[in-house]
Every structure is written in structure tokens, then in C-alpha cells.
Design an enzyme around this catalytic site. Structure first.
Site, PDB file in Angstrom:
ATOM      1  N   HIS A  66     -47.942 -23.542  35.645  1.00 20.05           N
ATOM      2  CA  HIS A  66     -49.359 -23.168  35.644  1.00 20.05           C
ATOM      3  C   HIS A  66     -49.492 -21.717  35.197  1.00 20.05           C
ATOM      4  O   HIS A  66     -48.670 -20.871  35.554  1.00 20.05           O
ATOM      5  CB  HIS A  66     -49.965 -23.338  37.037  1.00 20.05           C
ATOM      6  N   CYS A  73     -54.550 -25.763  31.788  1.00 18.18           N
ATOM      7  CA  CYS A  73     -54.456 -24.363  32.202  1.00 18.18           C
ATOM      8  C   CYS A  73     -54.060 -23.404  31.090  1.00 18.18           C
ATOM      9  O   CYS A  73     -54.635 -22.320  30.973  1.00 18.18           O
ATOM     10  CB  CYS A  73     -53.502 -24.217  33.379  1.00 18.18           C
ATOM     11  N   ASP A 102     -58.909 -17.700  37.877  1.00  9.47           N
ATOM     12  CA  ASP A 102     -58.345 -18.973  37.432  1.00  9.47           C
ATOM     13  C   ASP A 102     -59.470 -19.930  37.063  1.00  9.47           C
ATOM     14  O   ASP A 102     -60.256 -20.331  37.917  1.00  9.47           O
ATOM     15  CB  ASP A 102     -57.485 -19.576  38.549  1.00  9.47           C
TER      16      ASP A 102
END
Length: 252
Positions: A106, A67, A121
Site C-alpha cells: 500500500h 492506491c 490517504d
């Protein structure tokens, strides 16, 4: 940031304008062309929070990342294209323990277009192919299922996915703007701690039209419309063969 090279990497040749249709296409193209992977962790390569290194790895070397790398780089692309963006911290839901991971576990992105906020995302593995409008309790239909954003508490919003008749949390996030450097401690933890799920086994996974291809240390799973195949991976050699075959990645 070389926008042209980046867009070629994700196979996007559409309008370069900070509008929702562009954002939708960028996110989907990114997910269909750049894998979510943790291979550096298992090949002794330290991941540092540096956008130039992200670009070299993802765009030039045609790798993937996790991420901090994927959303960190996508944030820079969106900003370079004129989108109003900010990085935010999210805490991932653990369905077994019914708890959320620590802050900065995250990294996600909030995009503002006109007066509307969207959650973007490209670094969460199996998730939405399109950004989610940050509008509370509205069911949003995505190719990957139904999702909605709810109020979790005074500080966090929650993203949930519909599974049968239940709404299962994916993660909670704050709308407070964060800097990339603030994720350093958790980036180190996630690539070094025995408790981190990223250190447990190798993983490389990418969305496909209607499905997904996921390769781990010991298993290859290919899913699609009405089909799912599994193959046991029993050696490092077999892993390397499938990694190159399905993801075009060679690891030394």
C-alpha cells in the site's frame, strides 16, 4: 500537473494554500468524488506507475484507481500546491490470518504542516475522510469512526480503528520516504497474482455523505444513515448498467 483540472475533478473550489484546512477539504472531496476501483485489472488494461497516466485516467477520463494511482496522483497535487509531502510504504492487516501484507503493498502519504505530521490517504477504500495527525495513542474522531496511531515496533507505526471496545489494525507504515518506482513489483503482483484480492473480483467503491456505494462482480451495496440495501448482480450487463448509473463509468 494541471491543478485547475484536478481540483475541478474533485469539486474543490476553496483556498489553495498549504494549510491543514485545505488538506482536510482536499482529502474529503477526493474521497467523495473519485472511486477506489480495480476495473482495469479485469478488463485487460495494464496499470503502470506513471503520474501522467494516472492524471489521464482519473482526471480526464473521470475514472478511479487503486492506491498507487490515487495516492500517487494525490501526492503530486499536494506537492504542486506547496505542501511538504513524502510517499511511504504500508503493509495491510489481514484480520483472518492476523498478519500484515508485504512491504509496498500500500502507498500512503505523510504531509508536514509547520512541525506537525499528518497521514493522508485517498486510496484505501473505506478509511478516514480526514487526514490523521501522527500523534501516538491520541484517539482521533472522524466521520468514519474513531482512529488512533500507535507504535507497532521499532520500524512501523500502526493505524487502528475502534470497533466496539476493540482497536482493529488497518495497516502499519514506516515514515521512511519512498519513490513511486519502488512500488513497481507489488503493483505488478496486485494486478496479476491469483493470490491478490484485486484479481478475485471487480470492485468499484466510493464514499458518500454518511455512507458508501460499493459495486462488485456479483453485488451492489448502498449504505447510508440507518439504511443499507443490497442488490445481486447476476450478469456483466447488469454490472455495466450499475457502474454507469452510480459511478458514471463506461468500460469497453
Amino acid at each position: 500537473m494541471n491543478i485547475t483540472q484536478y481540483l475541478q475533478r474533485i469539486k474543490y473550489d476553496g483556498i489553495i494554500s498549504p494549510i491543514i484546512t485545505t488538506l482536510n477539504a482536499l482529502q474529503k472531496n477526493h474521497l467523495l468524488n473519485v472511486p477506489f476501483e480495480n476495473l482495469d485489472i479485469h478488463y485487460g488494461r495494464v496499470i503502470v506507475l506513471n503520474v501522467s497516466k494516472f492524471f489521464e485516467k482519473v482526471v480526464i477520463e473521470k475514472r478511479g484507481g487503486f492506491c498507487y494511482e490515487l495516492n500517487g496522483l494525490f501526492f503530486e497535487l499536494l506537492q504542486s500546491m506547496g505542501f511538504e509531502v513524502k510517499m511511504v510504504s504500508a503493509r495491510v492487516y489481514n484480520g483472518t490470518e492476523k498478519t500484515y501484507s508485504p512491504e509496498y503493498d500500500h502507498l500512503a502519504i505523510i504531509v508536514k504542516i509547520n512541525s506537525t505530521l499528518y497521514l493522508a490517504d485517498v486510496g484505501f477504500g473505506e478509511f478516514t475522510l480526514q487526514p490523521l495527525k501522527i500523534e501516538l495513542n491520541e484517539v482521533q474522531k472522524d466521520e468514519r469512526g474513531n482512529f488512533k496511531i500507535q507504535q507497532h515496533d521499532d520500524e512501523y507505526l500502526m493505524v487502528a480503528k475502534q470497533v466496539n471496545d476493540d482497536w482493529i489494525p488497518e495497516y502499519i507504515f514506516s515514515t521512511r520516504e519512498r519513490a513511486l518506482s519502488e512500488f513497481t513489483e507489488m503493483c505488478i503482483y496486485n494486478q496479476t497474482s491469483p493470490q491478490s484480492h484485486f484479481t478475485q473480483k471487480k470492485l468499484c467503491s466510493i464514499a458518500t455523505d454518511g455512507g458508501r456505494i460499493t459495486l462488485t462482480t456479483d453485488l451492489l451495496k448502498i449504505s447510508g444513515p440507518n439504511v443499507s440495501t443490497l442488490e445481486k448482480i447476476d450478469s456483466e450487463e447488469a454490472f455495466a448498467v450499475r457502474l454507469e448509473q452510480y459511478f458514471y463509468i463506461k468500460m469497453s
